[in-house]
Scaffold this active site. Structure first.
Site, short mmCIF file in Angstrom:
data_model
loop_
_atom_site.label_atom_id
_atom_site.label_comp_id
_atom_site.label_asym_id
_atom_site.label_seq_id
_atom_site.Cartn_x
_atom_site.Cartn_y
_atom_site.Cartn_z
N GLU A 98 0.92 -1.71 -0.49
CA GLU A 98 -0.23 0.04 0.40
C GLU A 98 0.47 0.72 -0.49
O GLU A 98 0.79 2.53 0.93
CB GLU A 98 -0.94 -0.24 1.35
CG GLU A 98 -2.00 -1.53 1.16
CD GLU A 98 -2.69 -1.13 2.53
OE1 GLU A 98 -3.92 -1.76 2.34
OE2 GLU A 98 -2.27 -1.20 3.17
N GLU A 145 -7.09 -7.63 -1.22
CA GLU A 145 -7.42 -7.95 -0.04
C GLU A 145 -8.78 -7.31 -0.15
O GLU A 145 -9.68 -6.35 -0.18
CB GLU A 145 -6.70 -5.99 0.78
CG GLU A 145 -5.43 -6.48 1.15
CD GLU A 145 -5.32 -5.67 2.25
OE1 GLU A 145 -5.51 -5.15 2.92
OE2 GLU A 145 -3.80 -6.43 2.75
#
Length: 592
Positions: free
Chosen positions: A159, A235
């Site tokens: 991320e 995710e």
């Protein structure tokens, strides 16, 4: 014939066959090794074909240059076990993982190295990162799919585009993998937008998306940014993590998860549940986050309202996911998972005690320090730290002490008497006390694991104390208290310590170990050790009121239980071992 994995437009070709990756996240470092097989098998029985795991760097290099990949840390064995069970593996080795884990998996000893700037081309940071990858990548090389192993994909950092824009750094990490002989697909995962993709991605890596509710929107964004690439939700948030002092136990509606999975199965997109099984962040490993104004430490429970609960048993979501997969993919392997019963072992009497402040020299080595510095300055990673100085040379009077950069919670004592507690979220970081022998006990409740783009102060403890708003205090005796070994404590008959920190010990017999849940019904706040293993913390603020105890931590026969109660027990000196979790009432996660 050699195994192959190729990207052909939107297709992921595994040995030449277009394959939908149906994955679930579970972390070896949050599951007792004796339960790895059970949890992996349950993932497969749900209809998934892949397991995804992070690698927690600080779990493997607790001291600089000292690596541990044995026992609970034997990630290679975890990966090989997944292969034995017929599962593919997605590896996410960091160096940063977020994951509600202390410092996002970064070793805290790095904080003692100025000028440290993490997750960028800072030379001091890169030296440690390169050494970590030089250790771990050779271990994983032969486990690639193309080498006959189960690893089909590797993530580059985590991320990153949401918190930084050092694309040169991302390319550096990518090149480390290439130079180590990795030829499987590599990817980045993030909350996908043009900004995050351009800030944290490079053309050689796949783009994957993270989030919950309407995941096809993430895929549409990916296609707009890179037309014709594989569609992967790396995710798919199937639950929610929990923090101390939050009101209620947050849950994510199972029907929302059904809708998300249906949409992805219909689109034949690949996905990974985060989490499929959360497990437990034992000991001091939970991280923390900020809501913009408050510090919010995470629980030891990493249940996350996942398809498999903290104890590894299926929830309603598990069977919903299983049924949706079977509907769209009849050939998928599914099976009824086996339940693991928990036992009620009754009460444990805490018949012995040992006051903390009276036993300092048996618990930690004190050092003289001109200034009060964070625990990392003294080579400490986790636990508590005590700062002591003597103001008894001054006339007896009330003075004000301001604690600078408190991280995270301090108890202040003068001449052996408690004068109060300061939490880093309190509006005032000052306390009124008389002059005398000052002792400040600071608890590290977890380093930030996200928001790395805005947080710069990750140190724990104090950076100084100012008296009466003008006078900085010098010359401290500092005692790091990680409480790694409590065997030297001289426990004696139980004596009431009022509101002073005190260890309490009890022993109990177990005929046959089984999973159980531990609660301190009259505890205020403290830490628990079972047979020398640090289970985690308890706090009457909730929302977690019982700690999960996997059966392998118990012994047949005699077991020892030690708690550190920081503020004095509210009632009977007992611990209860019950057959169910105990937590605040559930409340629904608000709609986005």
């Amino acid at each position: 014939m050699k195994n192959t994995i190729e990207i052909a437009g939107k297709d992921i070709l595994i040995n030449g066959v277009a394959t939908q990756i149906r994955s679930g996240a579970m972390h070896y470092f949050r599951i007792h090794p004796d339960y790895w097989r059970d949890r992996l098998m349950k993932l497969k029985q749900c209809g998934l074909n892949t397991v995804e795991t992070y690698f927690a760097w600080n779990f493997h290099e607790p001291r600089e240059g000292e690596y541990d990949f044995s026992g609970w840390r034997d990630v290679v064995s975890f990966i090989k076990l997944a292969q034995e069970l017929g599962l593919m593996v997605i590896a996410r080795p960091g160096p940063f993982i977020c994951s509600e884990w202390d410092f996002g998996g970064i070793p805290s000893w790095l904080l003692s190295k100025p000028p440290m700037r993490i997750r960028c081309m800072n030379p001091v940071w890169l030296e440690a990162v390169d050494r970590y990858f030089a250790t771990i990548l050779p271990m994983l090389h032969g486990l690639q799919w193309t080498q006959g192993g189960p690893i089909i994909m590797m993530q580059i950092d985590n991320e990153y585009g949401s918190v930084g824009n050092d694309v040169e750094y991302i390319r550096h990490l990518y090149q480390l993998h290439i130079d180590a002989g990795f030829d499987i697909p590599m990817f980045i995962s993030d909350s996908i937008s043009s900004t995050t993709a351009l800030s944290g991605g490079i053309p050689e890596t796949l783009l994957t998306g993270n989030g919950r509710r309407r995941p096809v929107n993430f895929l549409n964004t990916i296609q707009a940014l890179r037309p014709g690439v594989p569609e992967i939700v790396m995710e798919l948030w199937s639950g929610v993590s929990h923090k101390w002092t939050q009101s209620g136990w947050l849950t994510h509606d199972p029907e929302d998860v059904r809708v998300d999975v249906e949409s992805l199965m219909e689109r034949k997109a690949s996905f990974n549940f985060y989490m499929f099984h959360g497990g437990t962040s034992f000991g001091y490993y939970p991280g923390a986050v900020s809501d913009g104004s408050k510090y919010l430490p995470y629980l030891n429970s990493y249940d996350t309202d996942a398809p498999l609960d903290e104890a590894g048993n299926p929830t309603e979501k598990y069977f919903i996911i299983q049924s949706v997969i079977k509907k769209h993919c009849p050939e998928a392997f599914t099976e009824e998972p086996k339940l693991i019963p928990a036992r009620d072992f009754g009460r444990v009497n805490l018949a012995e005690s040992a006051p903390l402040l009276e036993n300092l020299q048996l618990l930690g080595r004190s050092v003289d320090s001109v200034t009060a510095e964070p625990m990392e300055y003294y080579g400490q990673d986790f636990g508590f730290i005590l700062y002591s100085t003597d103001l008894s040379y001054l006339p007896r009077r009330i003075c004000s002490l301001k604690l600078e950069n408190l991280a995270d919670r301090a108890q202040v004592f003068v001449d052996g008497v408690s004068y109060g507690t300061i939490y880093r979220n309190d509006a005032s970081q000052s306390i009124q006390v008389p002059t005398g022998k000052i002792q400040i006990l600071v608890e590290n409740m977890g380093r930030f694991n996200s928001g790395m783009g805005v947080h710069m102060h990750f140190w724990k403890g104090l950076t100084g104390v100012v008296m009466d708003g003008c006078r900085r205090l010098y010359h401290w005796t500092v005692t790091p208290l990680p409480f790694d070994d409590l065997s030297a404590l001289p426990f004696g008959s139980l004596v009431s310590q009022g509101n002073m920190p005190c260890f309490h010990r009890g022993v109990f017999e177990v005929d046959e170990p089984a999973d159980t849940w531990l609660r301190v019904p009259y505890g205020r706040k403290g830490q628990v050790w079972l047979n020398g293993f640090n289970l985690g913390r308890y706090w009457q603020e909730g929302p977690q009121y019982a700690l999960y105890v996997p059966a392998p931590l118990l012994k047949q026969g005699r077991n020892e239980l030690v708690i550190l109660e920081l503020h004095g027990l509210r009632g009977e000196p007992i611990v209860e071992l019950i057959d169910h979790y105990d937590r605040a009432p559930s409340i629904a996660l608000p709609l986005n």
